[in-house]
Design an enzyme around this catalytic site. Structure first.
Site, PDB file in Angstrom:
ATOM      1  N   GLU A  94       0.798  -1.230   0.000  1.00  0.00           N
ATOM      2  CA  GLU A  94       0.000   0.000   0.000  1.00  0.00           C
ATOM      3  C   GLU A  94       0.832   1.283   0.000  1.00  0.00           C
ATOM      4  O   GLU A  94       0.455   2.263  -0.638  1.00  0.00           O
ATOM      5  CB  GLU A  94      -0.926   0.011   1.236  1.00  0.00           C
ATOM      6  CG  GLU A  94      -2.020  -1.035   1.220  1.00  0.00           C
ATOM      7  CD  GLU A  94      -3.119  -0.738   0.208  1.00  0.00           C
ATOM      8  OE1 GLU A  94      -3.177   0.404  -0.292  1.00  0.00           O
ATOM      9  OE2 GLU A  94      -3.910  -1.647  -0.093  1.00  0.00           O
ATOM     10  N   SER A 364     -50.514 -21.425  42.664  1.00  0.00           N
ATOM     11  CA  SER A 364     -50.040 -21.898  43.972  1.00  0.00           C
ATOM     12  C   SER A 364     -48.566 -21.645  44.227  1.00  0.00           C
ATOM     13  O   SER A 364     -48.084 -21.880  45.344  1.00  0.00           O
ATOM     14  CB  SER A 364     -50.330 -23.395  44.116  1.00  0.00           C
ATOM     15  OG  SER A 364     -51.722 -23.621  44.192  1.00  0.00           O
TER      16      SER A 364
END
Length: 699
Positions: A94, A364
């Site tokens: 690059e 319950s």
């Protein structure tokens, strides 16, 4: 030979002087412009380097359970953590002169300009790494002169305010590698399922070539093109002297294991749990959602990935052919850590979290709060009340309430508290509720952690008021851990991208009930799995899953016409399960068993290989064998005996005499009972004499 006249000579000298002056002026203007440009760039100061980074969620074993990001999957990696070959390969392909230029490679720029003029396009680029980094941070990728000018300004600002190492580090963490992966770490994770610090040279040369055309050179999209680009990278590295020509060939021929990540939504573990984590971060800790989505946070949670998968498995197995919905919450009652959470059968179809957002009548499963209040007010496991069809009158005689047992079955005789909770007898519960006063149940429930709206009316004892699954499940923690209320904990720590700890959450526990009564409540809730507590009119409520349980457990089931519940626990794991229909559709026959089956199978599977721990017993609690019908001390003549626990001094003192067959047996039984009582008295007297005489130490 040309002869110049004096006039021509002076004219030529004048032109030369003008040209020289123009050149000097141009040079001065150019230098002034450069100085002005540099001054402007310096005055602008360092540009901010904030970029979107992926936030990662970790389970309790530090495994990744999910991620959050806004379009850009990025994980920052410092230059010290990178394999140096990454930098060598990147610079070789690059920007070879990166460490020697000041942000611009003028030879490359000039060459690119000439080619663009010749071709009549703007296709040729000559951007340095600094320029590319500036473009990634601040600008679009449009090929316009205005963008290039702005890019140059940003590049100058970067070069004048940051070191080369900082620039290359930023570049490698922001460049796009395709498939949503920004930065070398995200790319390594995506393509090779490893950290960038672990990449070898062959893998590095493949990744470094991708940014030139992330889709075009993707090894997933086109492996041959990607290999061709890899060859270019390896040749560039050889030209720079980083590797030899032989190594170029070897690295090119090295096999690559491209095990790229699956999409985020399919790799996420516990999505309902992660939604709660996000809510805690934003609502409880006030973190900006943008920081969570793109701030690169590391969020460490309490989720047990293995338990979560097992929870989802048993939910799917149990409900795969049903339209029923479900919620499951698993908590470590010792510290409040939420280990698993299921908010529905399918998150993709319905992200509504039934574990935290839905309110349902608990049936319950609400009774333990009532019976704890009863224990505090003088009840024991042996307290007898009659189970029979009853109409209750209240509000000064203006109101009546007529509850019934399941199947309208009653003992029509005395039963103890131990038996009442094991059979889930509604008449016993209602008599207890009326005896204590309606406010006692509310006070007990609040203390144990119920925050939903409650009301002082009879049916509250039977769980008619809606509560949340997480809410009521966590309220059982105090029964499991010796009386301490715990706050559900989802997050242990949050660290920002710079390694600073933003949040660190310790377990929060508060003693809210007596340890000995908490243990007795646990013993009472073990009763639903004790066949000795079954009666002639009803069986213990845990009978159907007894064959699935192979360790000490306690719990309570609950059923309404629309809801099925099971909340149960061991010393190290508390789990609540709800099953029902979202729109309140009535449960059909047999559908009430799903919650218990999911709970039992998950509990055994989740704790597979773990110690089978007993519930710790406080010192001031004693065990005696009682007749579970009348609550008296059992004798050998009693057909059924049940070992029950009592706070020292509250255990029964009378022996059962109901199962004596003839007068002779009755006489002998009374003599035996008398002898036992006399022996107890003598033993107590002997201890008193020894203590008084100083022969026995007293703690």
């Amino acid at each position: 030979m040309e002869v110049l006249t004096r006039k021509q000579y002076h004219r030529k000298i004048g032109l030369f002087r003008k040209l020289l002056r123009l050149t000097l002026v141009a040079a001065i203007l150019l230098m002034g412009g450069a100085v002005g440009l540099l001054t402007y760039a310096k005055m602008q100061g360092p540009p901010p380097l904030q970029v979107q980074e992926t936030t990662v969620f970790y389970g309790n074993d530090d495994s990744v359970i999910g991620q959050r990001h806004v379009g850009q999957n990025r994980h920052w990696l410092s230059i010290d953590e990178m394999n140096p070959t990454i930098i060598e390969a990147t610079l070789a392909i690059e920007d070879r002169k990166f460490y020697s230029h000041y942000g611009f490679d003028f030879l490359r720029i000039g060459s690119a300009i000439i080619r663009n003029i010749q071709q009549g396009t703007k296709a040729q680029g000559a951007s340095t790494i600094t320029q590319q980094y500036a473009r990634n941070l601040f600008l679009s990728h449009d090929k316009t002169w205005q963008r290039k000018w702005n890019e140059a300004i940003y590049a100058l600002r970067l070069e004048m305010n940051y070191t080369k190492d900082e620039i290359i580090e930023g570049y490698l963490n922001t460049i796009y590698y395709g498939h949503g992966a920004y930065g070398i770490e995200a790319a390594a994770n995506h393509y090779f399922q490893k950290s960038a610090s672990e990449l070898n040279t062959a893998e590095i040369s493949m990744l470094v070539g991708i940014p030139k055309g992330p889709l075009y050179y993707s090894p997933i999209n086109n492996y041959d093109r990607a290999k061709s680009r890899q060859q270019q990278v390896l040749n560039a590295m050889a030209n720079e002297g980083h590797i030899t020509s032989n190594e170029v060939r070897d690295y090119y021929n090295t096999p690559l294991d491209l095990e790229h990540e699956t999409p985020f939504h399919s790799m996420s573990v516990g999505p309902y749990f992660q939604d709660v984590v996000y809510h805690v971060l934003t609502e409880e800790y006030g973190l900006d959602p943008q920081i969570i989505e793109a701030g690169g946070l590391q969020v460490y949670t309490t989720l047990d990935s293995d338990m979560q998968k097992k929870a989802e498995k048993w939910v799917e197995d149990e409900l795969k052919d049903s339209e029923l919905q479900t919620a499951l919450v698993a908590i470590d009652p010792r510290n409040g850590d939420v280990k698993a959470m299921v908010g529905g059968k399918n998150y993709q179809e319905s992200p509504f979290n039934r574990a935290t957002q839905a309110l349902r009548p608990p049936g319950s499963t609400f009774k333990p709060f009532l019976y704890y209040a009863a224990l505090e007010n003088g009840f024991t496991q042996a307290t007898p009340l009659t189970s029979e069809e009853t109409t209750f009158v209240y509000d000064d005689g203006r109101e009546t309430y007529s509850p019934s047992n399941f199947g309208d079955k009653y003992a029509d005789d005395f039963i103890t508290l131990a038996k009442a909770i094991a059979l889930s007898d509604n008449i016993y519960a209602m008599k207890t509720h009326f005896f204590l006063g309606f406010d006692q149940l509310i006070e007990s429930a609040r203390r144990l952690g119920i925050t939903s709206t409650l009301g002082e009316y009879p049916s509250l004892a039977l769980g008619t008021k809606p509560v949340g699954v997480l809410e009521i499940t966590n309220s059982y923690s105090a029964f499991a851990n010796g009386g301490r209320n715990v706050k559900p904990r989802f997050i242990t720590k949050v660290v920002d991208k710079d390694g600073h700890t933003l949040i660190e959450e310790e377990p929060q526990l508060e003693q809210v009930i007596q340890p000995e009564l908490a243990y007795i409540m646990t013993d009472l809730m073990k009763g639903m799995f004790d066949l000795n507590l079954s009666g002639s009119h009803s069986e213990v409520t845990g009978r159907s899953v007894l064959h699935l349980i192979n360790r000490p457990v306690a719990g309570k089931s609950g059923t309404t016409t629309t809801d099925s519940w099971m909340i149960g626990y061991t010393p190290q794991l508390l789990t609540g399960v709800w099953v029902g229909y979202d729109k309140g559709q009535t449960l059909q026959r047999g559908e009430g068993q799903h919650a218990k089956r999911i709970w039992a199978q998950f509990t055994e599977d989740a704790l597979d290989g773990k110690l089978k721990l007993p519930f710790p017993k406080p010192a001031n609690v004693t065990a005696v064998a009682i007749n579970p019908d009348n609550g008296r001390l059992a004798t050998e003549s009693c057909p059924v005996q049940h070992t029950a626990y009592f706070v020292n001094g509250t255990e029964p003192t009378e022996y059962c005499q109901e199962h004596i067959g003839n007068p002779g047996e009755t006489s002998r039984a009374k003599e035996e009972i008398g002898e036992i009582e006399e022996a107890k008295k003598e033993k107590l007297l002997d201890r008193f004499i020894k203590w008084f005489g100083g022969d026995e130490e007293v703690e």
